[in-house]
Design a protein around this motif. Structure first.
Motif, short mmCIF file in Angstrom:
data_model
loop_
_atom_site.label_atom_id
_atom_site.label_comp_id
_atom_site.label_asym_id
_atom_site.label_seq_id
_atom_site.Cartn_x
_atom_site.Cartn_y
_atom_site.Cartn_z
N THR A 119 -56.37 -3.75 67.07
CA THR A 119 -55.66 -4.71 67.92
C THR A 119 -54.18 -4.76 67.57
N LEU A 120 -53.86 -4.77 66.29
CA LEU A 120 -52.45 -4.79 65.88
C LEU A 120 -51.71 -3.55 66.35
N LYS A 121 -52.32 -2.37 66.16
CA LYS A 121 -51.68 -1.14 66.62
C LYS A 121 -51.49 -1.14 68.13
N ASP A 122 -52.51 -1.63 68.83
CA ASP A 122 -52.43 -1.67 70.28
C ASP A 122 -51.31 -2.59 70.74
N GLU A 123 -51.19 -3.75 70.09
CA GLU A 123 -50.12 -4.68 70.45
C GLU A 123 -48.75 -4.08 70.17
N ILE A 124 -48.60 -3.41 69.03
CA ILE A 124 -47.31 -2.80 68.68
C ILE A 124 -46.96 -1.70 69.68
N SER A 125 -47.96 -0.98 70.15
CA SER A 125 -47.70 0.15 71.06
C SER A 125 -47.12 -0.31 72.39
N HIS A 126 -47.28 -1.60 72.75
CA HIS A 126 -46.79 -2.08 74.04
C HIS A 126 -45.33 -2.54 74.00
N TYR A 127 -44.74 -2.58 72.80
CA TYR A 127 -43.33 -2.95 72.70
C TYR A 127 -42.46 -1.76 73.12
N THR A 128 -41.35 -2.05 73.75
CA THR A 128 -40.43 -1.00 74.21
C THR A 128 -39.00 -1.35 73.82
N VAL A 129 -38.15 -0.35 73.89
CA VAL A 129 -36.72 -0.54 73.63
C VAL A 129 -35.96 0.05 74.81
N GLY A 130 -34.83 -0.54 75.13
CA GLY A 130 -34.05 -0.12 76.29
C GLY A 130 -33.79 1.38 76.34
N ASN A 131 -33.39 1.85 77.49
CA ASN A 131 -33.19 3.27 77.74
C ASN A 131 -31.86 3.74 77.13
N ASN A 132 -31.85 3.90 75.82
CA ASN A 132 -30.65 4.34 75.11
C ASN A 132 -31.07 5.15 73.89
N ALA A 133 -30.10 5.47 73.02
CA ALA A 133 -30.41 6.27 71.83
C ALA A 133 -31.41 5.56 70.93
N ASP A 134 -31.25 4.23 70.78
CA ASP A 134 -32.21 3.46 69.97
C ASP A 134 -33.61 3.54 70.58
#
Length: 634
Positions: A119-134
């Motif tokens: 569950t923890l891995k699944d929750e982490i996998s849904h986080y995203t970061v803006g469309n940039n180098a980061d």
């Protein structure tokens, strides 16, 4: 592999295991996992449930969690909170929430609930970061550790030849879906491997980017090396055909249908594993030995171990794979037994047993003494430890040839155990019962049995201690000529590298903790696989292990290494309670005590410590490979 790994699935009612954990629903796994047992013992259903499970190997183990945390945490910590989001929403508390979840994942205990880790891995996998180098950096690390793992299933129904004229029809996959996988959107040609798609897969790669063409070239080179005697191999998805063509060496290319069924199976079973080698996946394979010679099946397993990084789960009825558990600590065998349920006679219980050299394995596979395959030549050695040492020597010798003599390496690398050659263990005291001449032997008189009538092209390797036992050396030299190799030292243990013997003796003498205070990875491996402990104090009284010098080369003489070691480390003249000379490492003959256990310790050390072939070991390998080459050139 530095820690034990475990696996199971959600919907395995009626299955239990004796893997000696706190709970009975778990099996230990390694790189190659063989499921054996009688027909209808529950192997295939177990295999498919592992494939269907939402859980992955990583969810049952702390595999890669520390690496993932170390890489991802500083990236997240440095990103502006407004760039971190979930689905299409960004900003707010997403950054702090993600950091908390990463800490929670990193701090999970090894034996936590698999659902909690998943569950923890699944929750982490849904986080995203803006469309940039980061965002690109974040996604790269996240995908590598959380999303790149794929499960692939290889059913019994498979083949490279189309079985229908209909375009875009895949009957084998459709049959697998109808029988086992109702969700066709989830289970299809992306994760079910039948060989039907190989023509189109090859076309896509060969007409694609340069790196796609390069990986096909690399794959063809590995096919040549492992399965086609180093003949150049070219796979061609020929225009206006629906079947792959193959070109071998200078021969004219021809449709794959003209190639042997076993070699077609090899291509089906190796293609996806090699092409997907950019990440680690799990393959669930029914009966890998289908249509294959025993030696080729072993070569397939060597391909998996040496050329890929994946985990493999096999159902098998092949007895020729069993001794791989002796040769590699990356192999494990699980036996399935079906018993009537004690409470309900209409139900059955499926018990899974971890087994290695269990004689009942052969009965489970239906193997009789008459189930014998002859290899092209035989190498006679005194016992199991000699066979295991020599097998390891041959691997090391080949690795050296790869850099020093590529032509000879390619010639010798093609030789497959149980096909081009095999070992015969004769036991030293029984050697006198065998006759190795071409003359007729009457087994009722004292001449013994004729070895040449029972096995093919013999190379006999004998320990040096048979010298002085009558005229046996002279007889064997006369009968076999250069097919008789007499060690100049007492036994095969004397050919071992000094630094490995030194390490092993310190481990046996002192126990793991004191002998390996800094080598954490090696200590974990030895603890898990060998359960090595220190000697009893009364055994060590009168001996000092610090007198065994690492840089000294005094093991390669005519005495047994047990006697040599004791002579080096004894303090004074230690005696037993019966006033006899006391022994620490030696047995009554001067060889090492517990030879097989010592051998397994040596083999594990060889996988983790740098070592070189001794001159006597190199000479032995040269003799063996020349014999194999001669026998297979006739």
């Amino acid at each position: 592999m530095t820690e034990k790994l475990y696996y199971w699935a959600e919907n395995l009612n009626g299955y239990s295991s004796d893997n000696k954990q706190e709970y009975d629903q778990i099996i230990e796994i390694k790189r190659l996992n063989f499921f054996i047992g009688k027909n209808n013992a529950g192997k295939s259903r177990f295999l498919r449930e592992l494939f269907l499970s939402k859980y992955r190997i990583h969810d049952y183990n702390n595999l890669d969690v520390k690496q993932f945390y170390t890489k991802i945490y500083p990236i997240v910590n440095s990103i502006n909170p407004t760039s971190i989001g979930k689905k299409s929403t960004f900003g707010g508390t997403y950054k702090s929430d993600l950091l908390i979840k990463l800490d929670q994942l990193n701090n999970l205990p090894t034996k936590c609930s698999v659902e909690k880790r998943y569950t923890l891995k699944d929750e982490i996998s849904h986080y995203t970061v803006g469309n940039n180098a980061d965002g690109a950096q974040f996604s790269g690390v996240k995908d590598k550790y959380l999303q790149s793992y794929t499960k692939l299933y290889v059913p019994i129904l498979r083949g490279m030849r189309p079985v229908t004229e209909d375009q875009n029809k895949q009957p084998y996959i459709e049959r697998a879906q109808k029988d086992y996988f109702y969700d066709k959107e989830k289970y299809n040609s992306t994760n079910i491997i039948t060989g039907e798609c190989l023509y189109h897969e090859l076309k896509i790669h060969l007409l694609g980017e340069p790196e796609q063409r390069e990986i096909i070239k690399q794959y063809e080179e590995k096919l040549s090396q492992f399965f086609f005697d180093n003949e150049k191999i070219t796979l061609i998805p020929k225009h206006n055909q629906d079947v792959v063509n193959i070109k071998i060496g200078n021969d004219k290319q021809f449709p794959i249908s003209e190639l042997g069924d076993g070699l077609q199976q090899v291509i089906i079973l190796t293609y996806e594993a090699f092409i997907r080698n950019d990440a680690t996946h799990a393959f669930f394979i029914e009966e890998p030995e289908l249509h294959m010679h025993a030696g080729m099946v072993r070569q397939l397993m060597n391909f998996y171990l040496n050329e890929t990084n994946h985990y493999y789960f096999f159902t098998t009825h092949s007895n020729h794979l069993l001794d791989m558990a002796d040769e590699s600590d990356q192999v494990i065998i699980q036996k399935f037994v079906k018993d009537p349920n004690k409470e309900d006679s209409n139900k059955f219980d499926f018990k899974i047993y971890r087994c290695d050299r269990d004689r009942d394995q052969l009965a489970s596979l239906g193997v009789k003494p008459s189930s014998v395959y002859l290899a092209n030549c035989t190498i006679w050695v005194e016992g199991i430890t000699d066979r295991l040492y020599i097998t390891k020597y041959m691997e090391k010798y080949l690795a050296g040839l790869k850099n020093s003599d590529e032509r000879l390496y390619k010639k010798y690398r093609r030789f497959m155990p149980n096909y081009h050659y095999t070992f015969v263990e004769y036991a030293g005291s029984n050697l006198v019962h065998w006759e190795f001449s071409d003359e007729f032997t009457d087994h009722l008189n004292d001449q013994g049995m004729n070895a040449l009538l029972t096995t093919s092209s013999v190379l006999l390797i004998a320990d040096g201690d048979i010298q002085g036992k009558g005229n046996r050396v002279e007889q064997l030299t006369e009968s076999l000529g250069d097919q008789f190799h007499l060690l100049t030292c007492k036994e095969t243990e004397n050919t071992l590298p000094s630094n490995i013997i030194h390490y092993a003796c310190n481990i046996k003498y002192s126990g793991l903790e004191s002998a390996l205070s800094h080598e954490i990875e090696l200590r974990n491996t030895l603890t898990n696989y060998l359960s090595v402990g220190g000697m009893q104090s009364d055994t060590k009284d009168g001996f000092d292990i610090t007198q065994l010098l690492n840089d000294q080369n005094y093991f390669h003489t005519k005495d047994g290494i047990g006697k040599i070691i004791d002579a080096k480390i004894k303090v004074g003249t230690p005696r037993t309670a019966e006033n006899k000379p006391k022994k620490c490492f030696a047995d009554s003959s001067g060889t090492i005590k517990d030879k097989l256990k010592f051998c397994r310790l040596i083999l594990t050390l060889m996988d983790h410590i740098e070592w070189e072939l001794t001159d006597s070991a190199k000479d032995l390998c040269e003799t063996i490979f020349k014999h194999i080459n001669t026998a297979n050139s006739k």
